[in-house]
Design an enzyme around this catalytic site. Sequence first.
Site, PDB file in Angstrom:
ATOM      1  N   PHE A   1      -5.761  22.296 -29.654  1.00  0.00           N
ATOM      2  CA  PHE A   1      -5.624  23.489 -28.804  1.00  0.00           C
ATOM      3  C   PHE A   1      -6.730  24.068 -28.093  1.00  0.00           C
ATOM      4  CE2 PHE A   1      -4.736  28.447 -28.968  1.00  0.00           C
ATOM      5  CZ  PHE A   1      -3.797  28.245 -28.154  1.00  0.00           C
TER       6      PHE A   1
ATOM      7  N   PRO B   1     -16.960  29.211 -23.007  1.00  0.00           N
ATOM      8  CA  PRO B   1     -18.328  29.663 -23.128  1.00  0.00           C
ATOM      9  C   PRO B   1     -18.300  31.248 -22.939  1.00  0.00           C
ATOM     10  CG  PRO B   1     -18.462  27.656 -21.510  1.00  0.00           C
ATOM     11  CD  PRO B   1     -17.025  28.096 -21.822  1.00  0.00           C
TER      12      PRO B   1
ATOM     13  N   GLY C   1     -14.555  34.159 -26.097  1.00  0.00           N
ATOM     14  CA  GLY C   1     -14.124  33.764 -27.565  1.00  0.00           C
ATOM     15  C   GLY C   1     -13.153  34.821 -28.128  1.00  0.00           C
TER      16      GLY C   1
ATOM     17  N   ILE D   1     -13.735  22.764 -29.091  1.00  0.00           N
ATOM     18  CA  ILE D   1     -12.223  22.517 -29.514  1.00  0.00           C
ATOM     19  C   ILE D   1     -12.259  21.335 -30.435  1.00  0.00           C
ATOM     20  CG2 ILE D   1     -10.174  21.623 -28.270  1.00  0.00           C
ATOM     21  CD1 ILE D   1     -11.190  24.341 -27.205  1.00  0.00           C
TER      22      ILE D   1
ATOM     23  N   ASP E   1      -0.632  33.667 -35.073  1.00  0.00           N
ATOM     24  CA  ASP E   1       0.094  34.473 -36.299  1.00  0.00           C
ATOM     25  C   ASP E   1       0.653  33.334 -37.278  1.00  0.00           C
ATOM     26  OD1 ASP E   1      -0.308  36.845 -35.196  1.00  0.00           O
ATOM     27  OD2 ASP E   1       1.758  36.940 -34.426  1.00  0.00           O
TER      28      ASP E   1
ATOM     29  N   GLN F   1     -25.081  29.859 -56.954  1.00  0.00           N
ATOM     30  CA  GLN F   1     -25.814  30.524 -57.863  1.00  0.00           C
ATOM     31  C   GLN F   1     -25.887  30.127 -59.248  1.00  0.00           C
ATOM     32  OE1 GLN F   1     -27.978  32.737 -56.477  1.00  0.00           O
ATOM     33  NE2 GLN F   1     -29.021  33.551 -58.510  1.00  0.00           N
TER      34      GLN F   1
ATOM     35  N   GLY G   1     -27.792  26.924 -59.791  1.00  0.00           N
ATOM     36  CA  GLY G   1     -29.066  27.255 -59.667  1.00  0.00           C
ATOM     37  C   GLY G   1     -29.545  26.301 -58.455  1.00  0.00           C
TER      38      GLY G   1
ATOM     39  N   GLU H   1     -10.452  30.712 -35.360  1.00  0.00           N
ATOM     40  CA  GLU H   1      -8.963  31.277 -34.938  1.00  0.00           C
ATOM     41  C   GLU H   1      -9.019  32.740 -35.123  1.00  0.00           C
ATOM     42  OE1 GLU H   1      -5.523  29.507 -36.488  1.00  0.00           O
ATOM     43  OE2 GLU H   1      -6.488  27.746 -36.455  1.00  0.00           O
TER      44      GLU H   1
ATOM     45  N   THR I   1     -12.551  35.755 -35.267  1.00  0.00           N
ATOM     46  CA  THR I   1     -13.428  36.252 -36.305  1.00  0.00           C
ATOM     47  C   THR I   1     -13.017  37.285 -37.403  1.00  0.00           C
ATOM     48  OG1 THR I   1     -14.226  38.299 -34.850  1.00  0.00           O
ATOM     49  CG2 THR I   1     -15.376  36.166 -34.669  1.00  0.00           C
TER      50      THR I   1
END
Length: 389
Positions: A126, A131, A134, A160, A243, A340, A343, A367, A369
Site C-alpha cells: 500500500f 516524505p 505522514g 512502503i 479501520d 528488565q 537484566g 498505520e 501514530t
Amino acid sequence: MSSLLDLMLNDTQKEIRDLARKIAEEKVKPVRAQYDEEGKFPWDIMKILADSDMFGLYIPEEYGGFGGGCMELCLVTEELSRICGGIAVSYAASALGAFPILLLGSDEQKKKYLPDIASGAKLAAFGLTEPDAGSDAGSIKTTARKDGDYYILNGTKQWITNGGEAEIYTVIAMTDKTKGARGASAFIVDKGTAGFDFGKKENKLGIRSSATRELVFQDCRIHKSQLLSREGFGFIVTMQTFDRTRPGIGAQAVGIAQGAFEESLKYSHERHQFGVPISSFQAIQHMLADMATAIEASRMLVYNTAKLVDSGSKDISIYSAMCKTLSSDTAMKVTTDAIQIMGGYGYMKEYPLEKYMRDAKITQIYEGTNQIQRNVIASELIKSLAKRK
Ligand code: COS
C-alpha cells in the site's frame, strides 16, 4: 498458556492459529535472528505461508480465498509476531495492499488481482506515505494527471512496507489538488510498469527482515481501468482500509508482547539469585502479573474489534484506533519490562529480548501514530455526543 481468546474461536479458527504457531515455531524461530541481522526479505517463509494457504484467509472464496476475515488475519499475524515481528509484517502488509481492492475494486479488478494475492503467488503493498505527508495523509503530493484513457503518475512514496518485493501496489495520488482530501484517488499499479521504480531501501531499528522502500513514479502511465472506483475516493478508502487493518497491527503488538513475556517468565523461574529463583521475588511477580494482564486486555480488544469488523459494522474506527493504541503501548511496555527482568542477558543480542523491543516500537508509529489514534478516538467520542442531542 491459555487465553480468553479460546472462548471466541471456532474449531477452524483454532486450527488456523495452531498451524500458524507451528510454522512460527518450526520455520521462523530458527532463522529470525539471521534475517534480523542481515535485513534480508524472508521469501522462504513467505513461500511456506503461501503453501499453507495463509495469504487468502480474509479474501472471499469467489476470488480464490478462504472466505474468512479480520479474525483469521489477526490470528496468523499474532502467532507469527510472537516469534518475529518483521516476518509477520511482511505477511500482513500484503493484506494492507489488498484491502482497497476488496473495498472499492470492480469485479473485474478483483478477478484480476485477488486470486494471486490469495494464493501468495504475488505480494501486495500500500503506497500512501510521502516524505512530507505522514500523519497528515491528506497532504500527499503525488499526482495522477488524466491524459485520455490514461493517468500519468508523478511523485515519491516513502517507507512502503513490501516495497520492491510486492508485485501489486495500491497507490494514493491526487487527481484534483484543489479539492484537498476529496481530490485523492486510489490506483492499482503493477511492478514493472514503465516509469515506476524503487528508490532507497531503508535500514531500520526493528522489523528488519521486512522490506521498507521508496516507490518512485516518473511519468508512469497507467490505463484508467487501474483506477479504483471513482476519482476522489482515495482518502476515504485509505481511512476505511486502516479501520480494517489497524486490528492487525494490534495483533502484531500482542504477539510481540506475548513472545517477550513468555521468555521473561521462563527466565524468571530458571534464574537464581540470593539462592532462590527470581520469580519468588514479589517485585518480579508483580511485573509479570501486570504484563500478563495488559497482554490479555489488549488481545481481547483486538479480537473483539476484529469480530466487529467482520460483522460488517460501520462503527469500527474508534475500536480499531483503541485496539491499535492499547496493544502497541502494551508491547512497548512489556518488551521493556521483559528486558528488565532478564537484566544484562536481556540486553545482549544472544537472546531474542532486545529484538522484541526493537520490533515493538514501530507498532506505536505505523498505520497512524498513537497520537493520531487518540485524535480519532476523541473525535468519535465527541461525534457520538452530537448524535445523542
Ligand atoms: N472512514 C470513512 N471516512 C472517513 C474516515 C473513516 N474512518 N475518516 C475520515 N473520513 C472522511 C471524513 O468524513 C471526511 O469526509 P468529508 O470530506 O466528506 O467531510 C474526509 O475523510 C476527511 O476527513 P478529516 O477531515 O477527518 O481528515 P484530516 O485531514 O483531518 O485527517 C486523520 C484525519 C489525521 C485521522 C487522517 O489523516 C489519518 O488517519 N492520518 C494518519 C495516516 C496514517 O495512518 N499514516 C500512516 C500510513 S502507514 S501505511
